[in-house]
Motif scaffolding. Structure first.
Motif, PDB file in Angstrom:
ATOM      1  N   SER A 146     -27.527  25.057  -0.815  1.00  0.00           N
ATOM      2  CA  SER A 146     -28.874  25.986   0.589  1.00  0.00           C
ATOM      3  C   SER A 146     -27.931  25.012   2.409  1.00  0.00           C
ATOM      4  O   SER A 146     -27.178  23.971   1.690  1.00  0.00           O
ATOM      5  CB  SER A 146     -29.956  24.331   0.493  1.00  0.00           C
ATOM      6  N   TYR A 147     -27.931  25.226   3.039  1.00  0.00           N
ATOM      7  CA  TYR A 147     -28.467  24.888   4.055  1.00  0.00           C
ATOM      8  C   TYR A 147     -28.663  23.475   4.392  1.00  0.00           C
ATOM      9  O   TYR A 147     -27.705  22.589   5.654  1.00  0.00           O
ATOM     10  CB  TYR A 147     -28.912  26.423   5.116  1.00  0.00           C
ATOM     11  N   TRP A 148     -29.185  22.860   3.896  1.00  0.00           N
ATOM     12  CA  TRP A 148     -29.788  21.824   4.137  1.00  0.00           C
ATOM     13  C   TRP A 148     -28.677  20.688   3.649  1.00  0.00           C
ATOM     14  O   TRP A 148     -28.499  19.912   4.104  1.00  0.00           O
ATOM     15  CB  TRP A 148     -31.135  21.689   2.845  1.00  0.00           C
ATOM     16  N   LEU A 149     -27.874  20.902   2.646  1.00  0.00           N
ATOM     17  CA  LEU A 149     -26.366  20.435   2.502  1.00  0.00           C
ATOM     18  C   LEU A 149     -25.637  19.791   3.320  1.00  0.00           C
ATOM     19  O   LEU A 149     -25.197  19.101   3.830  1.00  0.00           O
ATOM     20  CB  LEU A 149     -25.691  21.248   1.424  1.00  0.00           C
ATOM     21  N   VAL A 150     -25.442  21.014   4.973  1.00  0.00           N
ATOM     22  CA  VAL A 150     -24.649  21.024   5.145  1.00  0.00           C
ATOM     23  C   VAL A 150     -25.444  19.838   6.363  1.00  0.00           C
ATOM     24  O   VAL A 150     -25.137  19.025   7.119  1.00  0.00           O
ATOM     25  CB  VAL A 150     -24.204  22.167   6.732  1.00  0.00           C
ATOM     26  N   ILE A 151     -26.696  19.946   6.709  1.00  0.00           N
ATOM     27  CA  ILE A 151     -27.692  18.835   7.193  1.00  0.00           C
ATOM     28  C   ILE A 151     -28.239  17.896   7.118  1.00  0.00           C
ATOM     29  O   ILE A 151     -27.913  16.472   7.481  1.00  0.00           O
ATOM     30  CB  ILE A 151     -29.332  19.756   8.145  1.00  0.00           C
ATOM     31  N   HIS A 152     -28.559  17.815   5.456  1.00  0.00           N
ATOM     32  CA  HIS A 152     -28.633  16.374   5.488  1.00  0.00           C
ATOM     33  C   HIS A 152     -27.733  15.765   4.919  1.00  0.00           C
ATOM     34  O   HIS A 152     -28.291  14.684   5.364  1.00  0.00           O
ATOM     35  CB  HIS A 152     -30.154  16.904   3.997  1.00  0.00           C
ATOM     36  N   VAL A 153     -26.672  16.295   3.778  1.00  0.00           N
ATOM     37  CA  VAL A 153     -26.629  15.236   3.935  1.00  0.00           C
ATOM     38  C   VAL A 153     -25.094  14.555   4.756  1.00  0.00           C
ATOM     39  O   VAL A 153     -24.518  13.864   5.374  1.00  0.00           O
ATOM     40  CB  VAL A 153     -25.371  15.998   2.659  1.00  0.00           C
ATOM     41  N   GLY A 154     -24.877  15.711   5.557  1.00  0.00           N
ATOM     42  CA  GLY A 154     -23.960  15.752   7.352  1.00  0.00           C
ATOM     43  C   GLY A 154     -24.423  14.461   8.357  1.00  0.00           C
ATOM     44  O   GLY A 154     -23.108  13.257   8.262  1.00  0.00           O
ATOM     45  N   VAL A 155     -25.785  14.506   7.716  1.00  0.00           N
ATOM     46  CA  VAL A 155     -26.296  13.132   8.884  1.00  0.00           C
ATOM     47  C   VAL A 155     -26.175  12.600   8.023  1.00  0.00           C
ATOM     48  O   VAL A 155     -26.308  11.324   8.858  1.00  0.00           O
ATOM     49  CB  VAL A 155     -28.217  14.261   8.790  1.00  0.00           C
ATOM     50  N   ALA A 156     -26.901  12.165   6.881  1.00  0.00           N
ATOM     51  CA  ALA A 156     -26.604  10.531   5.756  1.00  0.00           C
ATOM     52  C   ALA A 156     -25.653  10.251   5.835  1.00  0.00           C
ATOM     53  O   ALA A 156     -24.844   8.978   6.346  1.00  0.00           O
ATOM     54  CB  ALA A 156     -27.535  11.111   4.228  1.00  0.00           C
ATOM     55  N   VAL A 157     -24.091  10.942   5.836  1.00  0.00           N
ATOM     56  CA  VAL A 157     -22.758  10.359   5.365  1.00  0.00           C
ATOM     57  C   VAL A 157     -22.040   9.864   7.224  1.00  0.00           C
ATOM     58  O   VAL A 157     -22.081   9.382   7.091  1.00  0.00           O
ATOM     59  CB  VAL A 157     -22.273  11.637   5.046  1.00  0.00           C
ATOM     60  N   GLY A 158     -23.313  10.692   8.047  1.00  0.00           N
ATOM     61  CA  GLY A 158     -22.851   9.857   9.317  1.00  0.00           C
ATOM     62  C   GLY A 158     -22.991   8.922  10.353  1.00  0.00           C
ATOM     63  O   GLY A 158     -22.877   7.407  10.525  1.00  0.00           O
ATOM     64  N   ALA A 159     -24.976   8.518   8.954  1.00  0.00           N
ATOM     65  CA  ALA A 159     -24.864   7.859   9.135  1.00  0.00           C
ATOM     66  C   ALA A 159     -25.136   6.173   8.696  1.00  0.00           C
ATOM     67  O   ALA A 159     -24.660   5.087   9.356  1.00  0.00           O
ATOM     68  CB  ALA A 159     -26.951   7.822   9.050  1.00  0.00           C
TER      69      ALA A 159
END
Length: 304
Positions: A146-159
């Motif tokens: 899902s495209y949410w992998l890019v958004i959700h996990v990407g933001v989480a790892v940045g945080a």
């Protein structure tokens, strides 16, 4: 050489560059302490020695960051997907986020005093990733496509990367505060390098600003995760261990920000709050992924 093998080679190259940067930053801290301890002759102007070692440390850290970004991109190319779907990749990207937070922050203000600690932790994370979390580059589980992998996990790892840097700052704040109070151990001459750090109040303010940014990103992580969960599993919230601990992290950092801004919690109490919050981040990443099985058990290292 295969792309995935080249990616691993670049990760080791990054770790090597980070060790060089760590040594350079440590030399800089040591020389700063020696300069402060040197006697000042009356009537002579005080001149600061050029910080060549710090310059080497910053340049090498930039090199390490670029090498790690290339390694992450090659990992994604080898797997044919976004390169943060398991613990190995999450650790690489998290270390990269911490390095980026440090070097970008250093463009706005002089935070080279953090270099020894940020590069040391990042190098440790990379060695741990390759030796303990490594998995071959493969495709995705159906639920992760899902495209949410890019958004959700990407933001989480940045945080998580931002929380790492703020944790290091709060740890230094506690050490500096203890040194200033003349603690039995921290107050000794061997800890004189702490005098080269900004004041405890300055460190606390810097940590607060970073935690505020990280908290906003983590809030979006929770919201994005709920939307993705509804799309993948038909519910926004299911009390999965990862969901619960992600919410606990949010509550801890929300309580920290609230206590500091409205209740006047400052000094060591706020720093301890940050340490507790980061401990929850580490628990969520390690124990929840490796021991507590759930719908988010995508580490690939467990049987669940």
């Amino acid at each position: 050489m295969e792309i995935s093998a080249l990616s691993v080679l670049l990760v080791w190259s990054t770790a090597t560059a980070l060790v060089v940067a760590l040594i350079a930053f440590a030399i800089d801290l040591s020389r700063q302490a020696e300069h402060r301890a040197a006697p000042v002759l009356a009537g002579l102007p005080v001149t600061m020695a050029p910080r060549r070692a710090a310059g080497v440390g910053v340049s090498t850290t930039w090199l390490a960051t670029i090498l790690l970004i290339v390694a992450i991109v090659l990992r994604g190319v080898a797997a044919g997907r976004t390169p943060w779907s398991n613990m190995y990749e999450f650790t690489l990207v998290g270390a990269c986020a911490s390095l980026l937070a440090f070097v970008l922050l250093n463009l706005r203000r002089d935070v080279r005093f953090l270099g020894t600690f940020v590069t040391g932790v990042a190098a440790l994370f990379l060695v741990l990733a390759v030796n303990a979390f490594y998995l071959p580059a493969t495709g995705l589980f159906p639920a992760l496509q899902s495209y949410w992998l890019v958004i959700h996990v990407g933001v989480a790892v940045g945080a998580a990367g931002i929380f790492t840097v703020s944790f290091l700052i709060s740890s230094l704040q506690l050490l500096r505060d203890s040194h200033d109070d003349g603690g039995a151990l921290i107050g000794r001459d061997r800890w004189r390098w702490l005098e080269n750090l900004p004041s405890a109040n300055t460190l606390e303010a810097l940590s607060f600003r970073l935690n505020a940014v990280g908290f906003v990103a983590w809030t979006f992580t929770l919201i994005g995760g709920a939307i993705w969960a509804e799309s993948a599993w038909g519910r926004y919230w299911g009390w999965d261990p990862k969901e619960v601990w992600s919410f606990i992290i949010w509550v801890v950092y929300a309580a920290y920000l609230h206590a500091r801004t409205t209740r006047g919690w400052a000094g060591r109490r706020s720093a301890y709050f940050v340490l507790v919050g980061y401990a929850c981040v580490l628990f969520n990443f390690t124990v929840v992924n490796l021991i507590i099985n759930g719908k988010h058990s995508y580490s690939g290292l467990t049987a669940g």
